[in-house]
Design a protein around this motif. Structure first.
Motif, PDB file in Angstrom:
ATOM      1  N   ALA A 122      39.052 114.527  -2.081  1.00 13.97           N
ATOM      2  CA  ALA A 122      37.751 113.926  -1.828  1.00 13.97           C
ATOM      3  C   ALA A 122      37.102 113.532  -3.148  1.00 13.97           C
ATOM      4  CB  ALA A 122      36.857 114.912  -1.084  1.00 13.97           C
ATOM      5  N   VAL A 123      36.573 112.299  -3.202  1.00 12.56           N
ATOM      6  CA  VAL A 123      35.971 111.810  -4.433  1.00 12.56           C
ATOM      7  C   VAL A 123      34.656 111.102  -4.144  1.00 12.56           C
ATOM      8  CG1 VAL A 123      38.227 111.499  -5.533  1.00 12.56           C
ATOM      9  CG2 VAL A 123      37.125 109.540  -4.417  1.00 12.56           C
ATOM     10  N   HIS A 124      33.839 111.014  -5.174  1.00  4.10           N
ATOM     11  CA  HIS A 124      32.709 110.099  -5.252  1.00  4.10           C
ATOM     12  C   HIS A 124      33.027 109.086  -6.335  1.00  4.10           C
ATOM     13  CE1 HIS A 124      29.515 113.095  -3.499  1.00  4.10           C
ATOM     14  NE2 HIS A 124      30.256 112.529  -2.564  1.00  4.10           N
ATOM     15  N   ASP A 125      32.837 107.811  -6.034  1.00  2.00           N
ATOM     16  CA  ASP A 125      33.260 106.724  -6.908  1.00  2.00           C
ATOM     17  C   ASP A 125      32.092 105.756  -7.048  1.00  2.00           C
ATOM     18  OD1 ASP A 125      34.493 104.432  -8.030  1.00  2.00           O
ATOM     19  OD2 ASP A 125      36.370 104.789  -6.955  1.00  2.00           O
ATOM     20  N   ALA A 126      31.689 105.481  -8.277  1.00  2.00           N
ATOM     21  CA  ALA A 126      30.553 104.585  -8.502  1.00  2.00           C
ATOM     22  C   ALA A 126      30.807 103.722  -9.729  1.00  2.00           C
ATOM     23  CB  ALA A 126      29.259 105.380  -8.685  1.00  2.00           C
ATOM     24  N   LEU A 140      41.909 120.633  -5.558  1.00  2.00           N
ATOM     25  CA  LEU A 140      42.586 121.258  -4.423  1.00  2.00           C
ATOM     26  C   LEU A 140      41.825 122.505  -3.993  1.00  2.00           C
ATOM     27  CD1 LEU A 140      45.263 121.108  -2.696  1.00  2.00           C
ATOM     28  CD2 LEU A 140      46.149 122.831  -4.283  1.00  2.00           C
ATOM     29  N   GLY A 141      41.480 122.577  -2.710  1.00  2.00           N
ATOM     30  CA  GLY A 141      40.804 123.748  -2.180  1.00  2.00           C
ATOM     31  C   GLY A 141      39.322 123.818  -2.469  1.00  2.00           C
ATOM     32  N   GLN A 142      38.777 122.823  -3.148  1.00  2.00           N
ATOM     33  CA  GLN A 142      37.349 122.782  -3.429  1.00  2.00           C
ATOM     34  C   GLN A 142      36.634 121.939  -2.370  1.00  2.00           C
ATOM     35  OE1 GLN A 142      37.202 121.265  -7.539  1.00  2.00           O
ATOM     36  NE2 GLN A 142      36.367 123.236  -8.174  1.00  2.00           N
ATOM     37  N   TYR A 143      35.638 122.489  -1.750  1.00  2.00           N
ATOM     38  CA  TYR A 143      34.761 121.806  -0.807  1.00  2.00           C
ATOM     39  C   TYR A 143      35.533 120.903   0.168  1.00  2.00           C
ATOM     40  CZ  TYR A 143      30.494 119.503   0.923  1.00  2.00           C
ATOM     41  OH  TYR A 143      29.488 119.003   1.714  1.00  2.00           O
ATOM     42  N   GLU A 144      35.532 119.561  -0.034  1.00  2.00           N
ATOM     43  CA  GLU A 144      36.101 118.648   0.949  1.00  2.00           C
ATOM     44  C   GLU A 144      37.556 118.272   0.681  1.00  2.00           C
ATOM     45  OE1 GLU A 144      32.217 116.349   2.672  1.00  2.00           O
ATOM     46  OE2 GLU A 144      33.007 115.602   0.748  1.00  2.00           O
ATOM     47  N   SER A 145      38.184 118.883  -0.318  1.00  2.00           N
ATOM     48  CA  SER A 145      39.627 118.711  -0.520  1.00  2.00           C
ATOM     49  C   SER A 145      40.333 119.940   0.034  1.00  2.00           C
ATOM     50  CB  SER A 145      39.958 118.555  -2.012  1.00  2.00           C
ATOM     51  OG  SER A 145      39.517 117.318  -2.514  1.00  2.00           O
ATOM     52  N   LEU A 198      31.282 127.954   1.900  1.00  2.00           N
ATOM     53  CA  LEU A 198      32.009 128.357   3.098  1.00  2.00           C
ATOM     54  C   LEU A 198      33.259 127.523   3.332  1.00  2.00           C
ATOM     55  CD1 LEU A 198      29.075 129.033   5.581  1.00  2.00           C
ATOM     56  CD2 LEU A 198      30.437 130.710   4.307  1.00  2.00           C
ATOM     57  N   THR A 199      33.325 126.311   2.774  1.00  2.00           N
ATOM     58  CA  THR A 199      34.481 125.442   2.996  1.00  2.00           C
ATOM     59  C   THR A 199      35.446 125.422   1.805  1.00  2.00           C
ATOM     60  OG1 THR A 199      33.133 123.560   2.299  1.00  2.00           O
ATOM     61  CG2 THR A 199      33.331 123.935   4.650  1.00  2.00           C
ATOM     62  N   THR A 200      35.134 126.158   0.757  1.00  2.00           N
ATOM     63  CA  THR A 200      36.066 126.291  -0.364  1.00  2.00           C
ATOM     64  C   THR A 200      37.102 127.356  -0.020  1.00  2.00           C
ATOM     65  OG1 THR A 200      34.469 125.575  -2.024  1.00  2.00           O
ATOM     66  CG2 THR A 200      36.258 126.975  -2.799  1.00  2.00           C
ATOM     67  N   ALA A 201      38.354 127.101  -0.392  1.00  2.00           N
ATOM     68  CA  ALA A 201      39.438 128.024  -0.059  1.00  2.00           C
ATOM     69  C   ALA A 201      39.308 129.310  -0.871  1.00  2.00           C
ATOM     70  CB  ALA A 201      40.786 127.370  -0.335  1.00  2.00           C
ATOM     71  N   PRO A 202      39.258 130.474  -0.221  1.00  2.00           N
ATOM     72  CA  PRO A 202      39.189 131.726  -0.986  1.00  2.00           C
ATOM     73  C   PRO A 202      40.329 131.875  -1.980  1.00  2.00           C
ATOM     74  CG  PRO A 202      38.761 132.138   1.345  1.00  2.00           C
ATOM     75  CD  PRO A 202      39.206 130.698   1.233  1.00  2.00           C
ATOM     76  N   ALA A 203      41.523 131.430  -1.607  1.00  2.00           N
ATOM     77  CA  ALA A 203      42.662 131.546  -2.524  1.00  2.00           C
ATOM     78  C   ALA A 203      42.426 130.747  -3.799  1.00  2.00           C
ATOM     79  CB  ALA A 203      43.940 131.057  -1.827  1.00  2.00           C
TER      80      ALA A 203
END
Length: 282
Positions: A26-30, A71-76, A195-200
């Motif tokens: 997931a990215v933000h691009d501007a 990887l595993g952060q928020y929306e990735s 809550l959506t970040t992977a604990p691992a």
């Protein structure tokens, strides 16, 4: 925890998934790459939103700016396997992101943990990059006090749910992280991101923050322009240590007055101006 001052993308900004040889991120691009393209890597417990206040000013300065959830952060999405988040794997992800952007040499920036990941990517292959900026990211593992905080957090993650840890986590924040004026939508976002970040991911990257060796001499040998940026204070790596790292790298050290560990969020206008000056020179 880096806290964005707001969440709205600048005019023309886009949120999407960047498809790479190592999966989608997931990215933000501007912005448009009149003067170049930059790839921004967030820190521990962070996400692409930590850079949202930089996107508009940097786009206005002539740069395309792409902030990414690792990887595993928020929306990735990320797996439950901690080995997927070992530093060599995260560095390979960055190289895949650079390739997928197809923008030629990129200005690479890493904030905090992201700086250690960016450094590992450059040491593995510097060819995709035009410059490297280490923002509030030091030469080795974090300060002893911050290591204790990270270990407490990762130990809790092995015992409690993410929701349970969230209820107690604010007590682990340094005093300078408190801000009663945080907008409600940002508070909601911070909880949702957690809550959506992977604990691992958190457990594995916590080991990086508490065990990474000093690799400054290796980085100094790479023929790539380097830039060290920090706030006037920093709880993770003392600012004098960051200044010494900049000296060892033969790199400018830009100190953002009024900022702490997250100048990208604390003083985005001043931080964007410093980044644009450095990138425009290279």
């Amino acid at each position: 925890m880096s806290k964005p001052p707001f969440l709205k993308l600048p005019p023309g900004g886009r949120a999407y998934r960047l498809h790479t040889s190592r999966g989608a991120f997931a990215v933000h691009d501007a912005g448009t790459p009149r003067l170049g393209t930059a790839l921004l890597l967030p820190g521990f417990t962070g996400s692409k939103e930590d850079f949202v206040a930089l996107l508009g000013p940097l786009a206005d300065a002539g740069f395309r700016v792409v902030a990414v959830d690792g990887l595993g952060q928020y929306e990735s999405d990320g797996p439950a396997d901690e080995d997927a988040y070992a530093l060599p794997e995260l560095a390979a992800d960055v190289l895949a992101q650079a390739e997928a952007l197809g923008a030629g040499p990129l200005h690479l920036l890493g904030h905090s943990l992201g700086g250690l990941i960016a450094r590992a990517a450059v040491l593995r292959d510097a060819a995709p990059f035009r410059s490297l900026t280490l923002m509030s990211s030091g030469p080795e593992a974090t300060s002893p006090l911050q290591q204790d905080r990270v270990r407490m957090l990762t130990e809790a993650l092995r015992t409690f749910t993410m929701a349970e840890v969230w209820e107690h986590m604010r007590a682990l924040d340094p005093p300078e992280a408190a801000d009663a004026a945080t907008p409600p939508e940002v508070e909601e976002f911070l909880r949702d991101r957690w809550l959506t970040t992977a604990p691992a991911q958190l457990v594995a990257t916590g080991r990086i923050l508490t065990g990474e060796p000093d690799r400054v001499a290796e980085l100094a040998a790479v023929p790539l322009p380097r830039h060290v940026v920090s706030g006037a204070t920093d709880y993770a790596w003392p600012v004098p240590l960051l200044a010494d790292m900049a000296r060892r790298l033969d790199a400018p050290h830009t100190v953002i007055d009024g900022a702490d560990h997250s100048p990208n969020a604390d003083r985005p206008t001043e931080t964007a101006a410093a980044l644009a000056r450095f990138w425009a020179a290279h």
